[in-house]
Design an enzyme around this catalytic site. Structure first.
Site, PDB file in Angstrom:
ATOM      1  N   ASP A 151       0.824  -1.187   0.384  1.00 40.81           N
ATOM      2  CA  ASP A 151       0.386  -0.216   0.186  1.00 40.81           C
ATOM      3  C   ASP A 151       0.668   1.295  -0.340  1.00 40.81           C
ATOM      4  O   ASP A 151       0.743   2.590  -0.605  1.00 40.81           O
ATOM      5  CB  ASP A 151      -0.787  -0.028   1.206  1.00 40.81           C
ATOM      6  CG  ASP A 151      -2.040   1.069   1.316  1.00 40.81           C
ATOM      7  OD1 ASP A 151      -2.852   1.164   0.505  1.00 40.81           O
ATOM      8  OD2 ASP A 151      -1.998   2.391   2.264  1.00 40.81           O
TER       9      ASP A 151
ATOM     10  N   LYS B 155       1.232   4.625  -3.201  1.00 38.19           N
ATOM     11  CA  LYS B 155       1.293   5.442  -3.162  1.00 38.19           C
ATOM     12  C   LYS B 155       2.966   6.475  -3.583  1.00 38.19           C
ATOM     13  O   LYS B 155       2.551   7.318  -4.288  1.00 38.19           O
ATOM     14  CB  LYS B 155       0.905   5.973  -1.445  1.00 38.19           C
ATOM     15  CG  LYS B 155      -0.002   5.475  -0.917  1.00 38.19           C
ATOM     16  CD  LYS B 155      -0.216   5.912   0.700  1.00 38.19           C
ATOM     17  CE  LYS B 155      -1.867   5.085   0.888  1.00 38.19           C
ATOM     18  NZ  LYS B 155      -1.847   5.555   2.590  1.00 38.19           N
TER      19      LYS B 155
END
Ligand code: ADP
Ligand code: ASP
Ligand code: MG
Length: 840
Positions: free
Chosen positions: A698, A702
């Site tokens: 994750d 980003k």
């Protein structure tokens, strides 16, 4: 004009003690049935006027019914029953019952009168049926009968109330001729006949028929559809009235047709010129010729609401009020464009004249013309019904030029509407056209031709009819005549989506009031089902959505937003689904803005990413995803501002995971790492499967989003990701993983010990360097480092740039949680609205 009125300094006419004559005109909407006639009579009796002339239309729908009767009679007849008879019975019954309801014990005479008139009508229709065709003269005679019946009903009713009142059949006094520019009144003859009629009928109250008249040859005629307004003005002139009041079913002239633009606003005043332009270009509220008799005499016209007699209405007079450049917008439908194109037209004098001569000879009236200064083409907008005739006339007139190739083609484009912006204050004001075109452009409306009258009181644009509603609404909002309106669709009403919907619904009222921004929630969809609401969801969205049964269908969802005809559309995707992200390019290309906290598009396949960017670039629709990094923190917008102002990013570094931030802020050796993970999970700080956080993917995603934003087209595969989940624990179930998590404790304790010995702490950090090298993983940072001093789940992003080179620019704060993430999404939505002209 008589001297019965005094002009106030502001130019408005005030009542005075001197004899006053007022003409009132009541439209069909004001006299639909007996109840309404009663209401009109009360309204009239309550007014204190010395001479009161009331011009009435036919009862609502009666003119259409009469035209229908005449056409039915002329149509080829069936076996035995004439096809018009049923409708004739219905119409007679409607008038009879209105008479009975209105006049009660005095109704006998009226019903007898009605029966006689309907018998005469039946004879005419019988003759038409025999003829099998409908001569124009007969149509004229029949279509005006509704006014004759209507005036009689009102006159008898006033009489029954004890008022001495005369009924004037305009066919006995009004003489008109039909010219190229509409109807011309023979003032001298009409005045003379009226004077004679007045000698025999000197009453204080007069009820007159609207719409009907006689031509120079004594044949019965009408003033054109909606012509009773014009009748009102003609009688106002003939009676030398002080004012003309046109009573209808709206509060006056509105800034646009309220049936198309529900938020149209009432206009207090209009100049004659403005009213003429609005009426000519389709504002049905008043007939375009109404103003001419008034202008010469300086007679004020007041348009007002029969159902709100206390409302002042709209005052039309010679006075000008340039406070607002654009007063109103109109739409003329059912038009077509005829284009004459040819290189041989360039610099040839007289071409336009030949075009107009040809069209005039073919009796085609031209609504709008436009010629580019290159003179390569001339475009005429004409009525759809005339378009083929117009095209044929031009083909004929330019046959020679077509044959020798000087004219390439004469093209006919059907399905055109003309949108006109009208206002005296437009003259000499720069930027009005830009505002109109800007509003239309942002609403994805294609402008086909433009014309501005040299009076600068009107700008007209020809557009496709299927875009007309959206165009009118967008232009109306663009001129601040109504709020900026957005059709909003939300996908994924889960944690973030639900919080967003709550925030949206509670902020709507304030946004509408303060910023005149109207966000209409028209659709909600989840993985399984969707709610498509044609009016916009109001009140409790949970309840509305709970009742939704329709299965998810993103094609229908999209069509529903496009069908709203609202100026702007936005889809907020809170789903996290790659299939939804696959739709972005299509939505953006169709002009629908996309706002999302979904990381799929920003960090998924590069090809899709490029398509999305290209679609947004092509259509001008906005794609915003601030909440994909750092939740509500202004991370991406800060980066954009740096880049847009010409700065160059050399590195991006930070802590992008609230969960990992919390874990390593707490991890000081006093509690084993596995227990901290369990605690974080029970506090709801982790994903249901904590490995989704611990794997680092994750965070990697980003970083990809930020890298792409900074112009470095990375994919997740290009990022070196250190997973905190040992290989042995990657495949097991969540419960198994949690149970065995203790196995990692020694490793973490060891790394922490090393870090402590170096005077450092552990942090899970993402890094992108100047060469485009990207990595995320657990690193040691000094105790006094910014990353070492974060609170709870705070995120931090450091931008090192050419300008911020010694001391990086830092964005820091809570970077997780549905509320703040939703607020970030909402802020994006508002930025899109601001970009479309909302004043936030
Ligand atoms: P009447 O029977 O009173 O003559 P009309 O139906 O001819 O009434 O005209 C009134 C209607 O015109 C209104 O109900 C409204 O729907 C429509 N209309 C169209 N454009 C405008 C506008 N700019 N302002 C007000 N009304 C408008
Ligand atoms: N009754 C006529 C019409 O419907 C005239 C009017 O109402 O103004 O056009
Ligand atoms: Mg009307």
């Amino acid at each position: 004009m008589s001297s019965a009125a005094v002009a106030s300094p502001s130019g408005s006419v005030q009542p005075s003690a001197v004899a006053r004559t007022v003409v009132h005109k009541f439209g069909g909407t004001s006299v639909a049935d007996a109840e309404r006639y009663r209401h009109v009579a009360q309204l009239l009796l309550a007014r204190d006027e010395d001479i009161q002339v009331t011009v009435v239309s036919a009862m609502k729908g009666v003119t259409d019914a009469l035209i229908g009767l005449a056409q039915a009679a002329a149509a080829p007849q069936g076996a035995d029953v004439p096809q018009w008879e049923d409708a004739w019975h219905d119409l007679r019954a409607r008038h009879r019952s209105a008479a009975v309801a209105l006049l009660a014990e005095h109704a006998g005479e009226a019903v007898e009168w009605i029966d006689q008139r309907f018998d005469e009508l039946a004879q005419v229709l019988g003759a038409v049926a025999v003829l099998g065709s409908l001569p124009e003269e007969v149509l004229q005679r029949v279509q005006g009968l509704g006014e004759v019946y209507s005036a009689q009903l009102l006159g008898l009713h006033l009489g029954a109330l004890g008022e001495d009142c005369a009924v004037l059949d305009a066919r006995d006094v009004l003489v008109v001729t039909h010219g190229d520019l509409g109807v011309d009144v023979d003032w001298a003859r009409s005045a003379e006949r009226l004077a004679q009629w007045r000698q025999a009928n000197p009453q204080k109250r007069v009820v007159a028929t609207g719409f009907v008249a006689r031509d120079a040859n004594g044949r019965i005629t009408t003033l054109g559809r909606n012509g009773s307004d014009f009748s009102g003005a003609i009688f106002a002139a003939l009676f030398e009235a002080d004012e003309l009041h046109i009573w209808t079913d709206v509060d006056g002239v509105l800034s646009a047709d309220p049936r198309v633009v529900p938020e149209a606003v009432q206009l207090e005043s209009l100049s004659y010129d403005e009213a003429c332009e609005l009426a000519y270009f389709g504002a049905k509220v008043v007939h375009p010729q109404t103003m001419y008799p008034a202008i010469e005499r300086g007679l004020p016209i007041v348009i007002r609401n029969t159902f709100q007699p206390g409302h002042p209405g709209t005052r039309i007079s010679a006075g000008r009020d340039p406070s607002r450049p654009v007063k109103g917008l109109t739409l003329s439908p059912n038009l077509a464009m005829v284009n004459l194109e040819g290189t041989g037209l360039i610099g040839v004098p007289g071409t336009a004249e030949r075009v107009f001569a040809a069209l005039r000879n073919a009796r085609v009236s031209v609504v709008m013309i436009s010629q580019g200064s290159s003179e390569h083409s001339i475009c005429c907008v004409v009525r759809q019904d005339d378009a083929e005739r117009a095209q044929a006339a031009l083909l004929n007139a330019f046959a020679h030029e077509l044959a020798v190739g000087q004219v390439q083609r004469v093209q006919h484009v059907p399905g055109i509407s003309v949108l006109a912006a009208v206002g005296d204050g437009m003259a000499g004001q720069p930027g009005i056209a830009a505002r109109l075109f800007g509003a239309l452009g942002r609403a994805q409306v294609n402008i086909r031709a433009i014309a501005q009258g040299s009076s600068e009181r009107n700008i007209s644009v020809a557009i496709d009819s299927d875009q007309a509603t959206r165009a009118l609404r967008a232009a109306h909002a663009g001129f601040w005549l109504s709020p900026q309106t957005f059709a909003v669709g939300v996908i994924g009403p889960g944690n973030v989506g639900g919080a967003l919907l709550d925030q949206l619904m509670s902020a709507r009222g304030k946004l509408l009031e303060r910023a005149r921004l109207d966000l209409r929630l028209r659709a909600i969809a989840s993985r399984s089902r969707q709610l498509l609401d044609p009016r916009g969801i109001e009140g409790d969205w949970h309840q509305a959505y709970a009742a939704a049964r329709e299965p998810l269908d993103l094609d229908r969802f999209t069509a529903h937003l496009l069908d709203s005809h609202l100026p702007h559309m936005v889809i907020v995707d809170c789903s996290g689904s790659p299939q939804v992200a696959d739709r972005y390019a299509q939505w953006l290309a169709a002009g629908i803005h996309v706002v999302t906290p979904n990381k799929q598009a920003g960090s998924g396949p590069l090809q899709r990413w490029r398509e999305i960017r290209a679609a947004a670039q092509g259509s001008g629709a906005r794609f915003r995803y601030e909440a994909t990094v750092g939740a509500g923190l202004p991370v991406i917008s800060t980066l954009r501002d740096l880049l847009d102002t010409g700065d160059k990013v050399t590195s991006i570094e930070g802590i992008f995971s609230g969960t990992l931030a919390w874990l390593f802020n707490r991890f000081d050796g006093s509690v084993p790492f596995s227990e901290l993970v369990a605690e974080a999970r029970s506090l709801g700080y982790t994903e249901p499967d904590p490995r989704d956080d611990l794997s680092g993917t994750d965070v990697g995603r980003k970083l990809v989003i930020l890298a792409r934003e900074a112009g470095c087209e990375l994919s997740i595969e290009d990022v070196q990701v250190e997973s905190l989940v040992p290989a042995a624990l990657r495949e097991s179930s969540v419960d198994d993983f949690m149970a065995r998590l203790r196995e990692v404790d020694d490793g973490f304790a060891e790394r922490l010990g090393q870090a402590k010995a170096n005077g450092n702490v552990l942090r899970y950090v993402a890094r992108l360097d100047a060469q485009g090298k990207a990595s995320v993983g657990l690193v040691e940072v000094p105790r006094d480092h910014a990353f070492a001093n974060l609170r709870l789940t705070d995120n931090i992003v450091q931008f090192t740039t050419r300008r911020y080179c010694e001391n990086p620019l830092v964005v820091q704060g809570p970077g997780a949680g549905p509320e703040v993430t939703a607020a970030g999404v909402f802020a994006d939505l508002l930025r899109v609205a601001a970009g479309r002209g909302a004043r936030l």
